[in-house]
Design a protein around this motif. Structure first.
Motif, PDB file in Angstrom:
ATOM      1  N   GLN A 190       6.838  -0.785  -0.062  1.00 49.39           N
ATOM      2  CA  GLN A 190       7.827   0.292  -0.053  1.00 49.39           C
ATOM      3  C   GLN A 190       8.071   0.756  -1.484  1.00 49.39           C
ATOM      4  O   GLN A 190       8.542  -0.010  -2.330  1.00 49.39           O
TER       5      GLN A 190
ATOM      6  N   HIS B 172       0.411  -0.331   5.161  1.00 48.05           N
ATOM      7  CA  HIS B 172       1.421   0.690   5.432  1.00 48.05           C
ATOM      8  C   HIS B 172       2.221   0.934   4.167  1.00 48.05           C
ATOM      9  O   HIS B 172       2.687  -0.018   3.529  1.00 48.05           O
TER      10      HIS B 172
ATOM     11  N   MET C  86       5.568   2.902   2.485  1.00 49.47           N
ATOM     12  CA  MET C  86       6.837   3.578   2.732  1.00 49.47           C
ATOM     13  C   MET C  86       7.378   4.137   1.426  1.00 49.47           C
ATOM     14  O   MET C  86       7.124   3.571   0.348  1.00 49.47           O
TER      15      MET C  86
ATOM     16  N   ASN D 134      11.099   5.012  -0.071  1.00 48.59           N
ATOM     17  CA  ASN D 134      12.541   4.847   0.110  1.00 48.59           C
ATOM     18  C   ASN D 134      13.241   5.966  -0.664  1.00 48.59           C
ATOM     19  O   ASN D 134      13.202   5.985  -1.897  1.00 48.59           O
TER      20      ASN D 134
ATOM     21  N   GLU E  61       4.990   6.390   5.551  1.00 50.29           N
ATOM     22  CA  GLU E  61       6.264   6.617   6.221  1.00 50.29           C
ATOM     23  C   GLU E  61       7.372   6.874   5.211  1.00 50.29           C
ATOM     24  O   GLU E  61       7.344   6.341   4.097  1.00 50.29           O
TER      25      GLU E  61
ATOM     26  N   TYR F 195      11.326   6.408   4.387  1.00 49.33           N
ATOM     27  CA  TYR F 195      12.476   5.547   4.662  1.00 49.33           C
ATOM     28  C   TYR F 195      13.692   6.297   4.144  1.00 49.33           C
ATOM     29  O   TYR F 195      14.056   6.205   2.975  1.00 49.33           O
TER      30      TYR F 195
ATOM     31  N   THR G 281       9.082   8.860   9.988  1.00 49.29           N
ATOM     32  CA  THR G 281      10.341   8.665   9.270  1.00 49.29           C
ATOM     33  C   THR G 281      11.188   7.600   9.949  1.00 49.29           C
ATOM     34  O   THR G 281      11.279   7.553  11.174  1.00 49.29           O
TER      35      THR G 281
END
Length: 470
Positions: free
Chosen positions: A149, A175, A177, A179, A203, A205, A242
């Motif tokens: 992340q 994966h 992410m 933030n 993705e 966050y 999301t």
């Protein structure tokens, strides 16, 4: 006739004094239908901390255990004992399900609550060389990291943001992410379009604490409703996966859990909601831990009461860290929301050699799956990866006719602080932060002991321990 104590004594663990952070013994007791931690510091006296409002759920977390998964390497030796040897030291019991990579201290907000104490006045950005070093340490620890992340501060302000994403994509990370508070996503459509090119395995966050202006001003220092609305519009436009992230303060925004879950279900790009009770660490304006803190069991009950989707069989402890993580899954199919977790035999979670979960428990939902999927074969044979479904990972391995767009998950993610700190529990922490020097440190302990100048306090504690040994 001997008198009984007014409580049931369950176990002994180690905690820390919330004032001086020295390690102390702590009893876990059951009293008046609740679970408490009782501890006493030789200097600062006794403390009694609420751990769980649901005794049955607390005991259930003790059943959700699985063999510990280790990282590829250890970063520090065992010397002073947990939590003073992070990390990860060989005494830790869980690898990194998710590793935060903080790329800047700068933020375009100055939130009254912030575990990193970021602000517009902090202007340092990590160099690409520093970030490459930290990424390599994450990969060295994990081999193929499950989730990295990108965080901060506000990571989207970093001038080399897309180069950093390229560096992540060039490594065997499953994966990625980001933030974010969503300000740049709201204001820069082209920025969102470029990020969408990094899917799949990417993705957002997204900070999403409330629908109310007064709540946002208290937690974030600004009314961000229009920012959130425009950010969601851009994310929906590009169907950029999301997760809505709610920082929860008792009595402030806890009555909005159901509203936010329902809102998330209506957004094409939203794959779920993560709810994080405030951790008493970092910058905390107007926060009283005696009245404002929330337990996992309280948040779980709020989801059950407010969501209109999940019941008590749907929000289960996550086996890698059951004290602090709980999760429920559902499928969004043709306008219907089908809870999945209630169809899982909990015993399957504990069978290390089981790779799949078969949807055969509920004939009504099985029939709906058959009708909605129209696969030509019974959904009884459709299976989800056990690890993907029941860890804190996004759902990645799914049946052929169910894609990530169909997934909706609700996660409770509690981080321990000096009040409820439990050495037994923190050893199972699977959400970690990469330290600039290459150590991988549990989120819980990083914010208490290892962030910025806090390591000076830790060094003083270590010196005190060394002196006591001599």
């Amino acid at each position: 006739m001997p008198k009984n104590r007014p409580y049931l004594y369950h176990e002994l663990t180690n905690s820390i004094c919330s004032t001086c952070y020295r390690k102390v013994e702590a009893k876990i007791i059951e009293e008046n239908g609740r679970i408490y931690m009782q501890k006493r510091c030789l200097i600062h006296g006794p403390e009694k901390v609420l751990i769980s409002t649901d005794v049955d759920y607390y005991h259930r977390t003790r059943e959700f255990i699985k063999p510990s998964e280790m990282p590829q390497i250890w970063n520090t030796p065992i010397k002073y004992g947990c939590p003073y040897d992070c990390g990860l030291c060989p005494d830790h019991e869980q690898h990194s399900c998710l590793t935060l990579l903080e790329i800047t201290d700068h933020c375009n907000l100055q939130c009254p609550i912030c575990f990193a104490e970021s602000s517009p006045h902090r202007t340092s950005y990590r160099s690409l060389e520093q970030i490459a070093f930290m990424l390599d340490r994450i990969v060295e620890n994990e081999g193929e990291p499950d989730i990295v992340q990108i965080s901060g501060g506000e990571p989207t302000t970093h001038p080399d943001f897309f180069e950093i994403l390229d560096m992540c994509k060039a490594r065997p990370i499953k994966h990625i992410m980001v933030n974010t508070n969503g300000i740049r996503i709201a204001k820069d459509r082209e920025f969102v379009r470029r990020m969408a090119d990094y899917m799949p395995g990417f993705e957002i966050y997204l900070q999403f604490d409330s629908m109310e202006a007064s709540v946002l001003k208290e937690l974030r220092g600004a009314d961000l409703r229009s920012i959130r609305e425009q950010a969601i519009a851009h994310l929906n436009e590009f169907n950029l996966s999301t997760t809505l992230v709610v920082t929860l303060k008792k009595g402030l925004n806890d009555q909005e859990i159901g509203t936010i879950i329902q809102y998330g279900l209506e957004q094409p790009a939203v794959r779920g909601v993560t709810i994080q009770p405030i951790q008493a660490a970092g910058r905390l304006e107007g926060y009283d831990p005696s009245t404002d803190r929330l337990t996992v069991s309280e948040v779980r009950q709020m989801i059950i009461d407010q969501s209109g989707v999940f019941n008590s069989d749907d929000i289960l402890p996550v086996p890698c860290h059951p004290d602090s993580l709980a999760m429920g899954y559902a499928l969004k199919l043709d306008g219907e929301v089908l809870p999945l977790t209630r169809m899982i035999d909990p015993q399957i979670l504990l069978e290390g050699d089981s790779n799949t979960i078969v949807f055969e428990n509920d004939p009504i939902i099985r029939g709906k799956l058959f009708e909605l999927l129209s696969t030509g074969h019974s959904p009884v044979s459709s299976a989800l990866s056990l690890k993907s479904l029941l860890c804190c990972l996004p759902l990645a391995a799914v049946p052929e006719h169910i894609v990530y767009d169909n997934v909706f998950r609700v996660i409770i993610m509690q981080f321990l602080d000096a009040y409820n700190f439990d050495v037994r529990s923190v050893k199972k922490s699977c959400v970690h932060i990469a330290h600039p020097d290459g150590r991988i440190i549990p989120f819980d302990t990083y914010n208490m002991f290892y962030r910025d100048d806090k390591e000076k306090i830790l060094e003083d504690l270590k010196q005190e321990i060394t002196t006591a040994w001599q």
